[in-house]
Design an enzyme around this catalytic site. Structure first.
Site, mmCIF file in Angstrom:
data_model
loop_
_atom_site.group_PDB
_atom_site.id
_atom_site.type_symbol
_atom_site.label_atom_id
_atom_site.label_comp_id
_atom_site.label_asym_id
_atom_site.label_seq_id
_atom_site.Cartn_x
_atom_site.Cartn_y
_atom_site.Cartn_z
ATOM 1 C CB THR A 154 -2.703 100.061 118.369
ATOM 2 O OG1 THR A 154 -1.778 99.344 119.151
ATOM 3 C CG2 THR A 154 -3.476 101.049 119.211
ATOM 4 N NE ARG A 182 3.964 94.572 125.140
ATOM 5 C CZ ARG A 182 3.379 95.231 124.154
ATOM 6 N NH1 ARG A 182 2.064 95.334 124.116
ATOM 7 N NH2 ARG A 182 4.076 95.781 123.204
ATOM 8 C CB VAL A 183 1.748 98.327 129.781
ATOM 9 C CG1 VAL A 183 1.079 99.589 129.242
ATOM 10 C CG2 VAL A 183 0.950 97.775 130.955
ATOM 11 C CG LEU A 207 7.793 96.202 119.256
ATOM 12 C CD1 LEU A 207 7.014 94.985 119.731
ATOM 13 C CD2 LEU A 207 9.205 95.819 118.876
HETATM 14 N N1 GLY Z 1 1.119 99.226 119.941
HETATM 15 C C1 GLY Z 1 0.483 98.293 120.757
HETATM 16 C C2 GLY Z 1 1.338 97.532 121.650
HETATM 17 O O1 GLY Z 1 2.551 97.511 121.511
HETATM 18 O O2 GLY Z 1 0.809 96.913 122.528
#
Ligand code: GLY
Length: 320
Positions: A154, A182-183, A207
């Protein structure tokens, strides 16, 4: 507080050009919101970054689904989108939504439709290069050679304007080969980002499923509010939490956090090699590398030219 303090920090080497742009804006009396949006947009538009915006890697159906958020540290206003499609600058949609008291977090088709109806630039976000990677990964998965969920970086950033106003924003295409819908943490307040101009801000990469378990961005801001420096707040929020996750959940994914306080001091913590970019009134824009250090601390070193050269080669290497 030093009246002329300003600053910007952002995740990963990919944010460096955006950090330079944001630092120019901040020094020319641009707002914290404009600077953080310009930073994220620079990353979203660059086709060789495979985890953000145009060129971002798709979900298991081959569709680029993006999450993004924007927060104004003065008003605490927030806007976010999740699972948005075919929008060049998801962060700008998130910022526009932050002006609304209601409906400020939109997902999926509703988010895409809002962007279309409100004149945001629409684009097929799946580049040929990203499509090739997806096809290759699908074949590898069919052969069961690899784990499905590798790599997701990100871009998260925090800005401090000379006026004392702060802002934070994030943008990501999320996990490569994620399940449709998925978010991750990036659009979630307190997990992917948080900023309060009276204290400071934080943002996350890594993650999302594990970052969310600790609301790590809010935890860092809360600790800064209790008087910790950004580095102390990052170390104290992140490293004990990694231990807790390993103890109670059995494992911890890779993640990294950045923080900036209202005086322009910054900090980071990470459980993996992590590059970031920072600029302040006393620090020209620079790319640094963080690694977990001894006794729940963070080791920060400059990146070498050899590392930068290898990075450039890696992101542009032909997909075989
Ligand atoms: N940090 C970004 C995601 O897990 O989608």
């Amino acid at each position: 507080m030093n009246e002329t303090a300003w600053g910007v920090i952002a995740t990963w080497r990919m944010a460096h050009d955006g950090v330079k742009k944001a630092s120019q804006l901040l020094q020319a009396n641009g707002t914290a919101g404009d600077a953080v949006e310009a930073l994220i947009k620079t990353v979203e538009a660059y086709p060789y970054y495979k985890s953000v915006g145009y060129g971002g890697l798709p979900n298991e159906n081959g569709e680029v689904e993006m999450d993004a958020a924007f927060m104004d540290g003065d008003t605490l206003a927030q806007g976010a989108v999740a699972g948005i499609h075919e929008v060049l600058h998801a962060v700008s949609v998130a910022r526009a939504l932050s002006h609304d008291h209601y409906n400020s977090f939109l997902v999926g088709q509703g988010a895409t439709q809002y962007a279309q109806l409100n004149g945001f630039e629409m684009r097929n976000m799946l580049t040929d290069r990203a499509k090739k990677r997806w096809e290759k990964r699908r074949a590898e998965l069919a052969d069961a050679k690899i784990k499905p969920y590798d790599g997701h970086d990100t871009v998260g950033a925090i800005t401090l304007a000379p006026t004392g106003s702060m802002a934070a924003a994030t943008s990501t295409s999320g996990l490569f080969m994620k399940r449709p819908g998925r978010v991750g943490d990036s659009p979630l307040s307190g997990s992917g980002f948080y900023v309060d101009s009276d204290i400071g801000g934080a943002a996350a990469t890594g993650l999302g499923e594990d970052i969310m378990k600790g609301c790590l961005s809010y935890e860092i801001v809360r600790r800064m509010g209790e008087g910790r420096t950004p580095q102390e707040a990052c170390d104290e929020a992140v490293y004990p939490f990694i231990e807790k996750l390993k103890r109670r959940y059995g494992k911890a994914g890779e993640f990294s956090l950045i923080a900036l306080d209202r005086a322009g001091n910054w900090g980071v913590a990470t459980n993996v090699e992590f590059t970031f970019s920072v600029a302040t009134a006393s620090q020209k824009p620079v790319i640094l590398m963080a690694n977990p250090g001894p006794n729940q601390t963070t080791t920060i070193t400059p990146v070498t030219q050899a590392w930068l050269d290898a990075y450039e080669k890696r992101i542009k290497a032909p997909i075989k």
